[in-house]
Design a protein around this motif. Sequence first.
Motif, PDB file in Angstrom:
ATOM      1  N   PRO A 269       0.776  -1.266   0.031  1.00  0.00           N
ATOM      2  CA  PRO A 269       0.112  -0.269   0.201  1.00  0.00           C
ATOM      3  C   PRO A 269       0.617   1.019   0.126  1.00  0.00           C
ATOM      4  O   PRO A 269       0.400   2.291  -0.028  1.00  0.00           O
ATOM      5  CB  PRO A 269      -1.242  -0.287   1.507  1.00  0.00           C
ATOM      6  CG  PRO A 269      -0.247  -0.692   2.449  1.00  0.00           C
ATOM      7  CD  PRO A 269       0.620  -1.831   0.850  1.00  0.00           C
ATOM      8  N   THR A 270       1.708   1.238  -0.076  1.00  0.00           N
ATOM      9  CA  THR A 270       2.772   2.146   0.136  1.00  0.00           C
ATOM     10  C   THR A 270       4.518   1.437   0.290  1.00  0.00           C
ATOM     11  O   THR A 270       4.587   1.035   0.689  1.00  0.00           O
ATOM     12  CB  THR A 270       2.847   2.841   1.986  1.00  0.00           C
ATOM     13  OG1 THR A 270       3.972   3.790   1.781  1.00  0.00           O
ATOM     14  CG2 THR A 270       2.962   1.844   2.941  1.00  0.00           C
ATOM     15  N   HIS A 275       1.222  -5.538   2.855  1.00  0.00           N
ATOM     16  CA  HIS A 275       0.620  -5.824   3.420  1.00  0.00           C
ATOM     17  C   HIS A 275      -0.452  -7.314   2.780  1.00  0.00           C
ATOM     18  O   HIS A 275      -1.319  -7.002   2.021  1.00  0.00           O
ATOM     19  CB  HIS A 275      -0.745  -5.135   3.678  1.00  0.00           C
ATOM     20  CG  HIS A 275      -1.973  -5.585   5.065  1.00  0.00           C
ATOM     21  ND1 HIS A 275      -2.848  -4.482   4.932  1.00  0.00           N
ATOM     22  CD2 HIS A 275      -2.586  -6.827   5.437  1.00  0.00           C
ATOM     23  CE1 HIS A 275      -3.256  -5.210   5.794  1.00  0.00           C
ATOM     24  NE2 HIS A 275      -3.111  -6.577   5.913  1.00  0.00           N
ATOM     25  N   ALA A 281       1.635  -7.888   8.172  1.00  0.00           N
ATOM     26  CA  ALA A 281       2.797  -6.597   7.164  1.00  0.00           C
ATOM     27  C   ALA A 281       4.021  -6.578   7.706  1.00  0.00           C
ATOM     28  O   ALA A 281       4.501  -6.953   8.501  1.00  0.00           O
ATOM     29  CB  ALA A 281       2.563  -4.814   7.414  1.00  0.00           C
ATOM     30  N   ARG A 320       9.411   8.243   4.202  1.00  0.00           N
ATOM     31  CA  ARG A 320       9.021   6.613   4.415  1.00  0.00           C
ATOM     32  C   ARG A 320       8.350   5.912   4.881  1.00  0.00           C
ATOM     33  O   ARG A 320       7.087   5.325   5.430  1.00  0.00           O
ATOM     34  CB  ARG A 320       9.900   6.011   3.028  1.00  0.00           C
ATOM     35  CG  ARG A 320       9.291   4.538   2.754  1.00  0.00           C
ATOM     36  CD  ARG A 320       9.884   4.079   1.723  1.00  0.00           C
ATOM     37  NE  ARG A 320      11.852   3.682   2.104  1.00  0.00           N
ATOM     38  CZ  ARG A 320      11.685   2.541   2.924  1.00  0.00           C
ATOM     39  NH1 ARG A 320      10.777   1.285   2.486  1.00  0.00           N
ATOM     40  NH2 ARG A 320      13.001   2.216   3.146  1.00  0.00           N
ATOM     41  N   ARG A 323       5.499   7.162   6.452  1.00  0.00           N
ATOM     42  CA  ARG A 323       4.160   6.517   5.324  1.00  0.00           C
ATOM     43  C   ARG A 323       3.568   5.225   6.082  1.00  0.00           C
ATOM     44  O   ARG A 323       2.105   4.734   6.266  1.00  0.00           O
ATOM     45  CB  ARG A 323       4.277   6.880   3.941  1.00  0.00           C
ATOM     46  CG  ARG A 323       3.994   8.629   3.304  1.00  0.00           C
ATOM     47  CD  ARG A 323       3.312   8.075   1.909  1.00  0.00           C
ATOM     48  NE  ARG A 323       4.716   7.599   1.324  1.00  0.00           N
ATOM     49  CZ  ARG A 323       5.833   7.866   1.284  1.00  0.00           C
ATOM     50  NH1 ARG A 323       6.093   9.563   1.285  1.00  0.00           N
ATOM     51  NH2 ARG A 323       6.969   7.475   0.269  1.00  0.00           N
ATOM     52  N   ALA A 324       4.925   4.689   6.516  1.00  0.00           N
ATOM     53  CA  ALA A 324       4.426   3.376   7.011  1.00  0.00           C
ATOM     54  C   ALA A 324       3.585   3.071   7.743  1.00  0.00           C
ATOM     55  O   ALA A 324       2.738   2.232   8.097  1.00  0.00           O
ATOM     56  CB  ALA A 324       5.420   2.604   7.147  1.00  0.00           C
ATOM     57  N   GLU A 326       1.670   5.776   9.434  1.00  0.00           N
ATOM     58  CA  GLU A 326       1.244   5.566   9.443  1.00  0.00           C
ATOM     59  C   GLU A 326      -0.362   4.800   8.761  1.00  0.00           C
ATOM     60  O   GLU A 326      -1.829   4.677   9.341  1.00  0.00           O
ATOM     61  CB  GLU A 326      -0.028   7.067   8.373  1.00  0.00           C
ATOM     62  CG  GLU A 326       0.724   8.103   8.825  1.00  0.00           C
ATOM     63  CD  GLU A 326       1.397   9.068   8.255  1.00  0.00           C
ATOM     64  OE1 GLU A 326       1.183   9.764   6.716  1.00  0.00           O
ATOM     65  OE2 GLU A 326       1.708  10.006   8.786  1.00  0.00           O
ATOM     66  N   TYR A 327      -0.428   4.186   8.180  1.00  0.00           N
ATOM     67  CA  TYR A 327      -0.818   2.682   7.451  1.00  0.00           C
ATOM     68  C   TYR A 327      -1.506   2.381   8.855  1.00  0.00           C
ATOM     69  O   TYR A 327      -2.345   1.152   8.803  1.00  0.00           O
ATOM     70  CB  TYR A 327       0.323   2.097   6.213  1.00  0.00           C
ATOM     71  CG  TYR A 327      -1.415   1.247   5.910  1.00  0.00           C
ATOM     72  CD1 TYR A 327      -2.125   1.264   4.665  1.00  0.00           C
ATOM     73  CD2 TYR A 327      -0.556   0.056   6.122  1.00  0.00           C
ATOM     74  CE1 TYR A 327      -2.920   0.494   4.052  1.00  0.00           C
ATOM     75  CE2 TYR A 327      -1.663  -1.173   5.490  1.00  0.00           C
ATOM     76  CZ  TYR A 327      -2.538  -0.907   4.806  1.00  0.00           C
ATOM     77  OH  TYR A 327      -3.023  -2.368   4.202  1.00  0.00           O
ATOM     78  N   ILE A 328       0.099   0.905   9.158  1.00  0.00           N
ATOM     79  CA  ILE A 328       0.028  -0.044  10.169  1.00  0.00           C
ATOM     80  C   ILE A 328      -1.030   0.725  11.530  1.00  0.00           C
ATOM     81  O   ILE A 328      -1.679  -0.098  11.728  1.00  0.00           O
ATOM     82  CB  ILE A 328       1.521  -0.593  10.268  1.00  0.00           C
ATOM     83  CG1 ILE A 328       1.781  -0.973   9.813  1.00  0.00           C
ATOM     84  CG2 ILE A 328       1.418  -0.429  11.945  1.00  0.00           C
ATOM     85  CD1 ILE A 328       3.178  -1.030  10.441  1.00  0.00           C
ATOM     86  N   SER A 330      -3.686   2.405  11.140  1.00  0.00           N
ATOM     87  CA  SER A 330      -4.450   2.987  10.479  1.00  0.00           C
ATOM     88  C   SER A 330      -5.188   1.449  10.153  1.00  0.00           C
ATOM     89  O   SER A 330      -6.664   1.291  10.108  1.00  0.00           O
ATOM     90  CB  SER A 330      -5.099   3.766   9.662  1.00  0.00           C
ATOM     91  OG  SER A 330      -4.282   3.216   8.056  1.00  0.00           O
ATOM     92  N   ARG A 331      -4.596   0.282  10.268  1.00  0.00           N
ATOM     93  CA  ARG A 331      -5.465  -1.395   9.970  1.00  0.00           C
ATOM     94  C   ARG A 331      -5.476  -1.852  11.541  1.00  0.00           C
ATOM     95  O   ARG A 331      -4.771  -2.341  11.934  1.00  0.00           O
ATOM     96  CB  ARG A 331      -4.706  -1.110   9.435  1.00  0.00           C
ATOM     97  CG  ARG A 331      -4.222  -0.861   7.531  1.00  0.00           C
ATOM     98  CD  ARG A 331      -6.032  -0.219   6.875  1.00  0.00           C
ATOM     99  NE  ARG A 331      -6.398  -2.001   7.570  1.00  0.00           N
ATOM    100  CZ  ARG A 331      -6.699  -2.154   5.557  1.00  0.00           C
ATOM    101  NH1 ARG A 331      -7.368  -1.260   4.381  1.00  0.00           N
ATOM    102  NH2 ARG A 331      -7.990  -3.308   5.345  1.00  0.00           N
TER     103      ARG A 331
END
Length: 586
Positions: A269-270, A275, A281, A320, A323-324, A326-328, A330-331
């Motif tokens: 996703p980034t 994932h 992940a 980078r 962003r990783a 933030e994704y983690i 958020s899930r």
Amino acid sequence: MFAFIQLASGHGGSGLSPHVGAGFALALGVALGVALALGGALTEGATDAGVAVTAAVVTVVLGTGARSAFFSSQAPQAMNVAKQRDPSRNRCERAIFLKRMRHNRSRASTQLQLSASRPHNDGKRCDRMTTLPIVPEAKFRKPAVDPSAFAYRELRADEFWRRVPGFADVPRETFDDHLWQAKHSITKVSKLADVLGDRVSRAFFEDVELGIKRAPMSLRVSPYILGLIDWDDPYADPLRVQFLPVASRLLPDHPKLDLDSLHEMEDAPTPGLTHRYPDKALFLPLDQCPVYCRFCTRSYAIGLDTEEVEKVQLRVSDERWKRAFEYIVSRPELEDIVISGGDAYQLRATQLEEIGDALLAMPNVRRMRFATKGPAVMPQKILADAAWTDALTRVVEKGRKIHKEVVLHTHFNHAVEITETTKLAMDLLTERGIVVRNQTVLQRGVNDSPEAMTMLVKRLGHVNVHPYYVYVHDLVRGVEDLRTSVETALFIEKYVRGSTAGFNTPVFVVDAPGGGGKRDAHSYEYYDRDTGVSVYQAPSVKPGQFFLYFDPLHQLSVHQQRRWADPIQVDFMVNDALLKARQRLR
């Protein structure tokens, strides 16, 4: 006593009516009382006599059926009384007592069978009766283990690197310095030639140089690994096979091969975050390693560009990483994070701790694994780089305090890689409560025999590293000579399983090409050993899809190799395998 009063009263199965039996209850009680009194006041012989008297009374009064019932229940009680009276009773006397009780219990007569006159603990032989047979203790013993079975415990502690001309004068304290190891790692064939000198032929160096030009990975080998290679026979050495390609042994790639065979970038996703599994992940914070393995699955990104591959860039980047993270966070389903690369060994201590703290602060993350090949190729770092080891320890301890798991995953492929230095490093991690697990890649000429794999598994257990996975070699460009078949994995697994404890027995898996994830090698929906096509499903990862693995062509028959050279036949073999896999679905 009360049981036999009930017996006399007609409630114990004597056959007497309650009215008749009640008349004998008092007499029976007196008899039992006398017997037990004799047992308590006199010797063991008197105890036996008391039991015998009681038995006689029971027989006369109630009949042989009641007498048999009496011995069935009274023998254990009488034995316990006797044992309490004299704990020193020897085996011979116990055997006589039990045998007499059994003897009397089986007879339906009024004769007094127990004898009160027998030898006691006076050293005399028990010649009145024969003792119970005793099976010799040796019958239950396994044969002595051949000393060769402990070969996995024999770790190299000598100055093995001195066999390499360029390291002949390097003292142990220098060789054990991780900074010296990193600085003197081999990155060019010319440097390899300088270190080895005339230890090998010029033809070998030329073979390596041509092999590197055709390889997807750049060259980087630590002095530790170079020192362990058998330079008297480098072509057959399992460590040389892993790190130094030789053009003379390379084979054409499989026609179904893909550079990113696992499709990690498709599931990203980034950049640098894959994932694929529902709750896990893969985070790649950097693209550097202490050494570069020929067979690296991420040859699309790791190491320097080569003549064959222009790499995807995954250098250290705060943006980078952000962003990783933030994704983690958020899930909420993401609970397990693997920090790999590259290699976590190449992270600075501050970077390692930064990543660990950031992930531990996320409420959804419950587990994390720092992945590194370092212990297998440069164990000195764990012992000498206190800052790095202390940073890892702090992250592990922080996780433990908030009930989250932080472990280290490493990558040994052959038992030769494990030395006394390795054990010292693993001992230190064990002392600090850091769990270490191992993932191995099954490779032809390295560990593709039951003996080699079992030795590796046993030696890993010896140094407190838990064997976790054995991967059937991925479809990686430029290393077809290293791949083995699924059948080879199944064959070796049979021998490894049972050689040690179950929790130290690795699972043999196929990392399904196309993004299916790790599948137990046995779990194929269909496997054609003639064509080398196996079909897997991953219903919890990508439901409804089929994933195919292809055995190396050089292990197929000549007839099948010819079929693989024909595109029409290739399509037929693949479609046939998929059709049969669908037919076998439940």
